[in-house]
Scaffold this motif. Structure first.
Motif, PDB file in Angstrom:
ATOM      1  N   ILE A  99       1.675   1.211  -9.223  1.00 54.19           N
ATOM      2  CA  ILE A  99       1.180   0.646  -8.218  1.00 54.19           C
ATOM      3  C   ILE A  99      -0.299  -0.067  -8.518  1.00 54.19           C
ATOM      4  O   ILE A  99      -0.575  -1.037  -7.911  1.00 54.19           O
ATOM      5  N   CYS A 100      -1.114   0.696  -9.422  1.00 52.98           N
ATOM      6  CA  CYS A 100      -2.186   0.099  -9.943  1.00 52.98           C
ATOM      7  C   CYS A 100      -2.661   1.026 -11.133  1.00 52.98           C
ATOM      8  O   CYS A 100      -2.057   2.078 -11.515  1.00 52.98           O
ATOM      9  N   ALA A 119      -1.919   1.601   1.050  1.00 50.80           N
ATOM     10  CA  ALA A 119      -2.691   0.426   1.402  1.00 50.80           C
ATOM     11  C   ALA A 119      -3.906   0.620   0.798  1.00 50.80           C
ATOM     12  O   ALA A 119      -4.461  -0.673   0.343  1.00 50.80           O
ATOM     13  N   THR A 120      -4.486   1.742   0.446  1.00 46.12           N
ATOM     14  CA  THR A 120      -5.677   1.696  -0.365  1.00 46.12           C
ATOM     15  C   THR A 120      -5.334   1.321  -1.740  1.00 46.12           C
ATOM     16  O   THR A 120      -6.166   0.456  -2.440  1.00 46.12           O
ATOM     17  N   LEU A 121      -4.588   1.687  -2.464  1.00 50.63           N
ATOM     18  CA  LEU A 121      -4.125   1.507  -3.998  1.00 50.63           C
ATOM     19  C   LEU A 121      -3.619   0.160  -4.158  1.00 50.63           C
ATOM     20  O   LEU A 121      -3.597  -0.450  -5.112  1.00 50.63           O
ATOM     21  N   THR A 122      -3.265  -0.702  -3.168  1.00 56.01           N
ATOM     22  CA  THR A 122      -2.838  -1.902  -3.441  1.00 56.01           C
ATOM     23  C   THR A 122      -3.728  -3.071  -2.936  1.00 56.01           C
ATOM     24  O   THR A 122      -3.532  -4.299  -3.037  1.00 56.01           O
ATOM     25  N   LEU A 123      -5.236  -2.435  -2.607  1.00 53.08           N
ATOM     26  CA  LEU A 123      -6.229  -3.482  -2.525  1.00 53.08           C
ATOM     27  C   LEU A 123      -6.520  -4.122  -3.721  1.00 53.08           C
ATOM     28  O   LEU A 123      -7.190  -5.513  -3.791  1.00 53.08           O
ATOM     29  N   ILE A 128       9.067   7.250  -7.462  1.00 53.14           N
ATOM     30  CA  ILE A 128       7.752   7.652  -7.509  1.00 53.14           C
ATOM     31  C   ILE A 128       6.993   6.270  -8.223  1.00 53.14           C
ATOM     32  O   ILE A 128       7.473   5.742  -9.096  1.00 53.14           O
ATOM     33  N   ARG A 129       5.905   6.102  -7.833  1.00 52.05           N
ATOM     34  CA  ARG A 129       4.929   4.916  -8.488  1.00 52.05           C
ATOM     35  C   ARG A 129       3.767   5.799  -8.686  1.00 52.05           C
ATOM     36  O   ARG A 129       3.069   6.704  -8.153  1.00 52.05           O
ATOM     37  N   PHE A 130       3.325   5.284 -10.007  1.00 61.39           N
ATOM     38  CA  PHE A 130       2.187   5.983 -10.564  1.00 61.39           C
ATOM     39  C   PHE A 130       0.685   5.038 -10.660  1.00 61.39           C
ATOM     40  O   PHE A 130       0.971   3.698 -10.697  1.00 61.39           O
ATOM     41  N   CYS A 131      -0.388   5.715 -10.593  1.00 62.70           N
ATOM     42  CA  CYS A 131      -1.656   5.131 -11.116  1.00 62.70           C
ATOM     43  C   CYS A 131      -1.978   5.757 -12.317  1.00 62.70           C
ATOM     44  O   CYS A 131      -2.793   6.721 -12.153  1.00 62.70           O
ATOM     45  N   PRO A 132      -1.781   5.131 -13.329  1.00 62.62           N
ATOM     46  CA  PRO A 132      -2.116   5.647 -14.818  1.00 62.62           C
ATOM     47  C   PRO A 132      -3.750   5.405 -15.039  1.00 62.62           C
ATOM     48  O   PRO A 132      -4.245   4.337 -14.501  1.00 62.62           O
ATOM     49  N   THR A 133      -4.280   6.522 -15.375  1.00 66.37           N
ATOM     50  CA  THR A 133      -5.669   6.459 -15.642  1.00 66.37           C
ATOM     51  C   THR A 133      -5.891   7.534 -16.865  1.00 66.37           C
ATOM     52  O   THR A 133      -5.066   8.461 -17.063  1.00 66.37           O
TER      53      THR A 133
END
Length: 211
Positions: free
Chosen positions: A179-180, A10-14, A156-161
């Motif tokens: 995901i973001c 929920a946070t990462l899809t804001l 798995i879904r990733f948040c690349p940084t």
């Protein structure tokens, strides 16, 4: 999906971009966070790289309506405990250790652990982490690496940084297993030092429109 995973999702899809923020002066935390929220980037990762970081998290959590403040660069159980006590609602680590993962499993606040390879991602998946940070994204192979991981690791879904910018953010965001993205370009040091919150709000608006 467990409660922590659902909370983190929920946070990462804001928004498509999670601002990765280094705060040198705690007095900047509230106006900076308000600018990001106003621009459409309410999930804010404050990195524990400065002495002001915990005070910044505490201030944002207490004073900025609409902000979802997290702590980044969490390296060990002590960092985890301090960040949660300061009010962080999500935790981000550049990698993972058994000690950190064990400590995180005792908390209600979700962890986004880092992985840079298929093996690391698989180890985290065994422990239930279907949301992971891909770090350092560009140095670890970029969008093409994540595209390759999507075949054998579809769960798995990733948040690349790390090295993500306006130039390549859409390359990542177009992938089904992203995901973001996390990015530091929304809060450049010169704008923060100048207190140019309007410019930061505009950068947040541009980031929010990436997807």
């Amino acid at each position: 999906m467990n409660d922590r995973t659902a909370q983190l999702e929920a946070t990462l899809t804001l928004g498509p971009v999670v601002p990765v923020v280094v705060i040198e002066n705690a007095a900047d935390a509230v106006p900076l966070a308000r600018a990001l929220v106003a621009g459409g980037a309410p999930a804010i990762e404050v990195t524990l790289r400065t002495p002001a970081a915990l005070d910044a998290i505490r201030a944002i959590a207490a004073e900025v309506e609409g902000a979802h403040v997290g702590a980044g660069t969490v390296l060990n159980p002590a960092d985890l405990d301090k960040a949660i006590r300061a009010g962080a609602t999500f935790i981000v680590s550049p990698g993972s250790t058994p000690a950190l993962l064990d400590a995180a499993e005792e908390q209600l606040v979700p962890l986004l652990p880092g992985a840079a390879s298929a093996s690391e991602a698989m180890i985290l998946l065994e422990r239930g982490y279907v949301l992971q940070k891909f770090f350092p994204a560009e140095a670890a192979g970029g969008a093409s690496m994540l595209r390759s991981l999507g075949g054998p690791l579809p769960g798995i879904r990733f948040c690349p940084t790390g090295g993500v910018s306006t130039k390549n953010a859409r390359d990542y965001l177009s992938l089904p297993n992203v995901i973001c993205v996390g990015g530091s370009w929304l809060t450049p040091r010169d704008l923060v030092a100048a207190g140019d919150w309007n410019a930061i709000e505009q950068l947040a608006r541009e980031a929010a429109a990436l997807r």
